[in-house]
Design a protein around this motif. Sequence first.
Motif, short mmCIF file in Angstrom:
data_model
loop_
_atom_site.label_atom_id
_atom_site.label_comp_id
_atom_site.label_asym_id
_atom_site.label_seq_id
_atom_site.Cartn_x
_atom_site.Cartn_y
_atom_site.Cartn_z
N THR A 69 64.61 83.24 70.68
CA THR A 69 65.26 83.46 69.35
C THR A 69 64.43 82.28 68.47
OG1 THR A 69 67.17 82.20 70.02
CG2 THR A 69 67.38 84.47 69.89
N ILE A 70 64.65 82.41 67.38
CA ILE A 70 64.27 81.35 66.41
C ILE A 70 64.91 81.23 65.34
CG2 ILE A 70 61.74 81.69 66.92
CD1 ILE A 70 61.28 82.54 64.13
N THR A 71 64.95 80.05 64.49
CA THR A 71 66.12 79.85 63.46
C THR A 71 65.18 79.98 62.01
OG1 THR A 71 66.11 77.42 63.39
CG2 THR A 71 67.81 78.33 64.74
N VAL A 72 66.03 80.66 61.17
CA VAL A 72 65.37 80.88 60.02
C VAL A 72 66.35 80.50 58.92
CG1 VAL A 72 64.37 82.42 58.18
CG2 VAL A 72 63.72 82.76 60.95
N GLU A 73 66.10 79.42 58.03
CA GLU A 73 67.02 78.81 56.78
C GLU A 73 67.30 80.18 55.96
OE1 GLU A 73 66.97 75.24 54.28
OE2 GLU A 73 66.26 74.88 56.29
N ASP A 74 66.12 80.80 55.55
CA ASP A 74 66.44 81.72 54.60
C ASP A 74 66.01 82.83 54.88
OD1 ASP A 74 67.20 83.08 52.09
OD2 ASP A 74 65.54 82.24 50.89
N VAL A 75 64.68 83.29 54.58
CA VAL A 75 63.96 84.38 55.08
C VAL A 75 62.33 83.80 55.52
CG1 VAL A 75 64.82 86.05 53.70
CG2 VAL A 75 62.88 84.60 52.96
N PRO A 76 61.90 84.37 56.71
CA PRO A 76 60.84 83.82 57.23
C PRO A 76 59.45 83.61 56.40
CG PRO A 76 61.04 86.07 58.17
CD PRO A 76 62.33 85.78 57.19
N PHE A 77 59.41 84.67 55.27
CA PHE A 77 58.10 84.38 54.34
C PHE A 77 58.28 84.28 52.99
CE2 PHE A 77 57.74 88.17 57.78
CZ PHE A 77 57.12 87.55 58.62
N LEU A 78 57.31 83.87 52.42
CA LEU A 78 57.13 83.73 51.00
C LEU A 78 56.16 84.78 50.43
CD1 LEU A 78 57.16 79.74 50.70
CD2 LEU A 78 59.22 81.40 50.53
N ALA A 79 56.56 85.29 49.26
CA ALA A 79 55.41 86.14 48.61
C ALA A 79 54.85 84.96 47.60
CB ALA A 79 56.08 87.22 47.69
N VAL A 80 53.40 84.80 47.84
CA VAL A 80 52.67 83.75 47.15
C VAL A 80 51.85 84.28 46.18
CG1 VAL A 80 53.10 82.15 49.12
CG2 VAL A 80 51.05 83.45 49.02
N GLU A 81 51.59 85.60 46.24
CA GLU A 81 50.11 86.27 45.34
C GLU A 81 50.68 87.53 45.04
OE1 GLU A 81 45.63 85.95 45.19
OE2 GLU A 81 46.47 85.75 47.01
N LEU A 82 50.38 88.05 43.95
CA LEU A 82 50.66 89.24 43.23
C LEU A 82 49.59 89.91 42.94
CD1 LEU A 82 53.51 90.46 40.88
CD2 LEU A 82 51.41 90.94 40.28
N ARG A 135 60.59 85.84 50.15
CA ARG A 135 61.28 85.43 49.00
C ARG A 135 60.13 85.24 47.83
NH1 ARG A 135 63.26 81.05 50.31
NH2 ARG A 135 61.86 79.65 49.49
N LEU A 136 60.33 85.65 46.87
CA LEU A 136 59.25 85.50 45.66
C LEU A 136 59.24 84.25 45.22
CD1 LEU A 136 59.62 88.69 45.96
CD2 LEU A 136 59.02 88.83 43.40
N THR A 137 58.03 83.60 45.52
CA THR A 137 57.88 82.24 44.69
C THR A 137 58.11 82.17 43.34
OG1 THR A 137 55.68 82.29 44.61
CG2 THR A 137 56.50 81.41 46.68
N ARG A 138 58.75 81.06 42.51
CA ARG A 138 58.90 81.03 41.22
C ARG A 138 57.79 81.89 40.39
NH1 ARG A 138 63.35 78.83 38.82
NH2 ARG A 138 63.65 78.15 40.63
N PRO A 139 56.36 81.17 40.62
CA PRO A 139 55.23 81.47 40.03
C PRO A 139 55.19 83.21 39.75
CG PRO A 139 54.77 79.75 40.84
CD PRO A 139 55.97 80.00 41.44
N VAL A 140 55.10 83.41 41.18
CA VAL A 140 55.03 84.91 41.38
C VAL A 140 55.89 85.90 40.78
CG1 VAL A 140 55.03 86.87 43.19
CG2 VAL A 140 53.67 84.71 43.59
N TYR A 141 57.17 85.41 40.73
CA TYR A 141 58.29 85.97 40.00
C TYR A 141 58.25 86.26 38.62
CZ TYR A 141 63.06 87.44 38.22
OH TYR A 141 63.85 88.09 37.64
N TYR A 142 57.64 85.13 37.76
CA TYR A 142 57.46 85.26 36.52
C TYR A 142 56.22 86.11 36.08
CZ TYR A 142 60.49 80.83 35.93
OH TYR A 142 61.45 79.92 35.81
#
Length: 177
Positions: A69-82, A135-142
């Motif tokens: 097992t590993i621990t993950v604070e929120d989700v394991p990945f970030l969406a960094v480019e669209l 999780r979508l990064t803020r710039p990707v979400y915008y």
Amino acid sequence: MMVKKANLVGRPVDPGDCGDLGIHIDRTGRWFYHGSSIDRKEMVCLFAQMMSRDADGRYWLISPGEKGTITVEDVPFLAVELFTGGSGREQVVSFRTNVDDLVTVDQDHPIYFADCPQTGEVVPYVTVRDGLDARLTRPVYYELVALGFEERFDDEELYGLWSSGTFFPLGRLTDPD
């Protein structure tokens, strides 16, 4: 001396459970091993390919010989480019994650929103695979919001976007009754 492998007849080998591996992924997507940052992207990408999540919400790294097992604070990945292709209802939206997974938004990989327990703000996510999300990064979400437009469903004005033939609401334009 010849060594036999247990999986020669095609039966799956159940890797041994090693317990907690001491790996942690923080909210910013950084990986740590016993508190030390894992800075080699190639290593993080390799671990990410071995990751899964069980029905109880625990995150696992599973190799052919062992699992833990590993621990993950929120989700394991970030969406960094669209990326986009097409337009309007024919549009297809895809994301690249921080571990170089490519995810096309569709019914199996939806965009969804959840409340952040720390801040109370609404946070956008996309399903990557097998219960693993980014999780979508803020710039990707915008950038994503800029692609959206108004649609009417069941007497409700929504703002969202189409991808792979499905409409994904990003917000309401009118207050529900």
